[in-house]
Design a protein around this motif. Structure first.
Motif, PDB file in Angstrom:
ATOM      1  N   VAL A 132    -109.874  -1.416   6.517  1.00 22.83           N
ATOM      2  CA  VAL A 132    -108.719  -1.187   7.350  1.00 22.83           C
ATOM      3  C   VAL A 132    -108.059  -1.566   8.193  1.00 22.83           C
ATOM      4  CG1 VAL A 132    -106.632   0.968   6.386  1.00 22.83           C
ATOM      5  CG2 VAL A 132    -109.439   1.370   4.868  1.00 22.83           C
ATOM      6  N   LEU A 133    -107.167  -2.036   7.486  1.00 21.89           N
ATOM      7  CA  LEU A 133    -106.112  -2.664   9.239  1.00 21.89           C
ATOM      8  C   LEU A 133    -104.979  -2.301   8.375  1.00 21.89           C
ATOM      9  CD1 LEU A 133    -106.455  -3.798  11.199  1.00 21.89           C
ATOM     10  CD2 LEU A 133    -105.617  -6.187  10.121  1.00 21.89           C
ATOM     11  N   VAL A 134    -104.114  -1.136   9.831  1.00 20.87           N
ATOM     12  CA  VAL A 134    -102.861  -0.722   9.953  1.00 20.87           C
ATOM     13  C   VAL A 134    -102.358  -0.843  11.365  1.00 20.87           C
ATOM     14  CG1 VAL A 134    -103.002   0.720   7.907  1.00 20.87           C
ATOM     15  CG2 VAL A 134    -103.986   1.876  10.116  1.00 20.87           C
ATOM     16  N   LYS A 166    -103.116   7.249   9.122  1.00 15.64           N
ATOM     17  CA  LYS A 166    -102.586   8.430   7.727  1.00 15.64           C
ATOM     18  C   LYS A 166    -102.011   8.957   6.784  1.00 15.64           C
ATOM     19  CE  LYS A 166     -99.575  11.942   9.563  1.00 15.64           C
ATOM     20  NZ  LYS A 166     -98.877  13.193  10.168  1.00 15.64           N
ATOM     21  N   HIS A 167    -100.974   8.282   6.858  1.00 10.22           N
ATOM     22  CA  HIS A 167    -100.345   7.706   5.595  1.00 10.22           C
ATOM     23  C   HIS A 167    -101.016   6.452   4.965  1.00 10.22           C
ATOM     24  CE1 HIS A 167     -96.568   6.679   2.797  1.00 10.22           C
ATOM     25  NE2 HIS A 167     -97.284   5.508   3.024  1.00 10.22           N
ATOM     26  N   LEU A 206    -103.661   9.855   3.151  1.00  3.86           N
ATOM     27  CA  LEU A 206    -103.272  11.042   2.489  1.00  3.86           C
ATOM     28  C   LEU A 206    -102.577  10.789   1.250  1.00  3.86           C
ATOM     29  CD1 LEU A 206    -102.377  13.292   5.457  1.00  3.86           C
ATOM     30  CD2 LEU A 206    -104.374  13.654   4.447  1.00  3.86           C
ATOM     31  N   GLU A 207    -101.754   9.607   1.725  1.00  2.00           N
ATOM     32  CA  GLU A 207    -100.476   9.005  -0.005  1.00  2.00           C
ATOM     33  C   GLU A 207    -100.940   8.607  -0.924  1.00  2.00           C
ATOM     34  OE1 GLU A 207     -97.819  10.916   0.058  1.00  2.00           O
ATOM     35  OE2 GLU A 207     -98.065  11.557   1.938  1.00  2.00           O
ATOM     36  N   LYS A 208    -102.502   7.647  -0.337  1.00  2.02           N
ATOM     37  CA  LYS A 208    -102.709   6.704  -1.185  1.00  2.02           C
ATOM     38  C   LYS A 208    -104.325   7.122  -1.384  1.00  2.02           C
ATOM     39  CE  LYS A 208     -99.863   2.587   0.248  1.00  2.02           C
ATOM     40  NZ  LYS A 208     -99.764   1.345   0.782  1.00  2.02           N
ATOM     41  N   LEU A 209    -105.481   7.359  -0.148  1.00  2.00           N
ATOM     42  CA  LEU A 209    -106.653   7.108  -1.018  1.00  2.00           C
ATOM     43  C   LEU A 209    -107.013   8.262  -1.673  1.00  2.00           C
ATOM     44  CD1 LEU A 209    -108.894   5.186  -0.736  1.00  2.00           C
ATOM     45  CD2 LEU A 209    -109.296   6.377   1.567  1.00  2.00           C
ATOM     46  N   THR A 210    -106.715   9.602  -1.059  1.00  3.15           N
ATOM     47  CA  THR A 210    -107.241  10.886  -1.230  1.00  3.15           C
ATOM     48  C   THR A 210    -106.695  11.484  -3.245  1.00  3.15           C
ATOM     49  OG1 THR A 210    -105.408  12.300   0.307  1.00  3.15           O
ATOM     50  CG2 THR A 210    -107.549  12.068   1.073  1.00  3.15           C
ATOM     51  N   SER A 211    -105.577  10.723  -3.066  1.00  2.43           N
ATOM     52  CA  SER A 211    -104.280  10.490  -4.775  1.00  2.43           C
ATOM     53  C   SER A 211    -105.591  10.648  -5.807  1.00  2.43           C
ATOM     54  CB  SER A 211    -102.920   9.634  -4.510  1.00  2.43           C
ATOM     55  OG  SER A 211    -103.229   8.928  -4.172  1.00  2.43           O
ATOM     56  N   ASN A 212    -106.421   9.733  -5.562  1.00  4.83           N
ATOM     57  CA  ASN A 212    -107.814   9.723  -6.431  1.00  4.83           C
ATOM     58  C   ASN A 212    -107.987  10.871  -6.579  1.00  4.83           C
ATOM     59  OD1 ASN A 212    -110.100   8.928  -8.156  1.00  4.83           O
ATOM     60  ND2 ASN A 212    -109.522   6.755  -6.766  1.00  4.83           N
ATOM     61  N   PRO A 213    -107.712  10.723  -7.316  1.00  5.65           N
ATOM     62  CA  PRO A 213    -108.958  12.686  -8.111  1.00  5.65           C
ATOM     63  C   PRO A 213    -110.541  12.771  -8.031  1.00  5.65           C
ATOM     64  CG  PRO A 213    -107.814  11.561 -10.151  1.00  5.65           C
ATOM     65  CD  PRO A 213    -107.670  10.724  -8.932  1.00  5.65           C
ATOM     66  N   HIS A 214    -110.511  11.623  -8.365  1.00  2.00           N
ATOM     67  CA  HIS A 214    -112.564  11.294  -8.332  1.00  2.00           C
ATOM     68  C   HIS A 214    -113.259  11.664  -7.095  1.00  2.00           C
ATOM     69  CE1 HIS A 214    -111.861  11.002 -12.151  1.00  2.00           C
ATOM     70  NE2 HIS A 214    -110.948  10.065 -12.558  1.00  2.00           N
ATOM     71  N   ILE A 215    -112.477  11.314  -5.927  1.00  2.00           N
ATOM     72  CA  ILE A 215    -113.187  11.652  -4.580  1.00  2.00           C
ATOM     73  C   ILE A 215    -113.147  12.491  -4.084  1.00  2.00           C
ATOM     74  CG2 ILE A 215    -112.179  10.945  -2.349  1.00  2.00           C
ATOM     75  CD1 ILE A 215    -110.819   8.423  -3.215  1.00  2.00           C
ATOM     76  N   ALA A 216    -114.728  12.312  -4.181  1.00  2.00           N
ATOM     77  CA  ALA A 216    -115.649  14.093  -3.819  1.00  2.00           C
ATOM     78  C   ALA A 216    -116.026  13.697  -1.892  1.00  2.00           C
ATOM     79  CB  ALA A 216    -116.959  13.956  -4.126  1.00  2.00           C
ATOM     80  N   GLY A 217    -116.074  13.056  -1.251  1.00  2.00           N
ATOM     81  CA  GLY A 217    -115.558  12.957   0.474  1.00  2.00           C
ATOM     82  C   GLY A 217    -115.143  11.210   0.657  1.00  2.00           C
ATOM     83  N   ILE A 218    -115.339  11.690   1.600  1.00  2.00           N
ATOM     84  CA  ILE A 218    -115.073  10.221   3.072  1.00  2.00           C
ATOM     85  C   ILE A 218    -114.740  10.564   4.168  1.00  2.00           C
ATOM     86  CG2 ILE A 218    -112.084   9.052   3.390  1.00  2.00           C
ATOM     87  CD1 ILE A 218    -111.097   9.551   1.002  1.00  2.00           C
TER      88      ILE A 218
END
Length: 166
Positions: free
Chosen positions: A114-116, A123-124, A127-139
């Motif tokens: 990821v490049l930001v 953080k955006h 929190l706003e994109k990646l973790t909105s996926n309900p199938h993610i168990a861990g990051i």
């Protein structure tokens, strides 16, 4: 797709084009010891065979204040084809993600590059994109302190070695 038999001159052409994609055909031909027409025919044949997949400009990320690189490992809750496909489709829509690889031999299922701009932008994204996926168990995220090596050219075989038999 046709599989071409490459010779030493083709390998030289590929190495030069990986280093200097905008190299003029006349300069390329002179560098490999060909006249321009045969050199152009070789390049065209490699493009048509899919050996040369395309050409791109390498843009300086810091010019655009893109200075924070993170490697993000993602673990999904389940591994059904539908969930994998949905995750990959979502990732494909995120411009911040430069690379996404499905892994084996790791606790993570995927690794993202990821490049930001900065930590707020990360953080955006998180929190706003990646973790909105309900199938993610861990990051798990790791941040690059120093880029030691980065290249776009792939290692090409030297003809006459065992590697070129594939």
């Amino acid at each position: 797709m046709t599989r071409l038999q490459l010779d030493k001159t083709d390998i030289q052409i590929l190495k030069l084009l990986q280093a200097q994609g905008r190299m003029a055909n006349q300069d390329l031909a002179a560098s490999v010891g060909l006249s321009p027409s045969p050199c152009s025919r070789r390049v065209k044949a490699m493009e048509e065979a899919g050996i040369i997949a395309g050409y791109a400009a390498l843009v300086d990320a810091p010019y655009f204040q893109l200075t924070l690189t993170a490697y993000v490992q993602v673990r999904l809750e389940k591994h059904t084809q539908a969930i994998l496909d949905a995750f990959e489709q979502a990732i494909d829509g995120y411009d911040e993600v430069l690379e996404c690889a499905l892994l084996t031999g790791s606790d993570a299922d995927y690794q993202l590059k990821v490049l930001v701009r900065d930590m707020d932008a990360f953080k955006h994204f998180l929190l706003e994109k990646l973790t909105s996926n309900p199938h993610i168990a861990g990051i798990r995220s790791s941040f690059v302190l120093k880029q030691v090596k980065s290249r776009t050219a792939i290692p090409l075989p030297e003809l006459g070695t065992q590697d070129d038999k594939a």
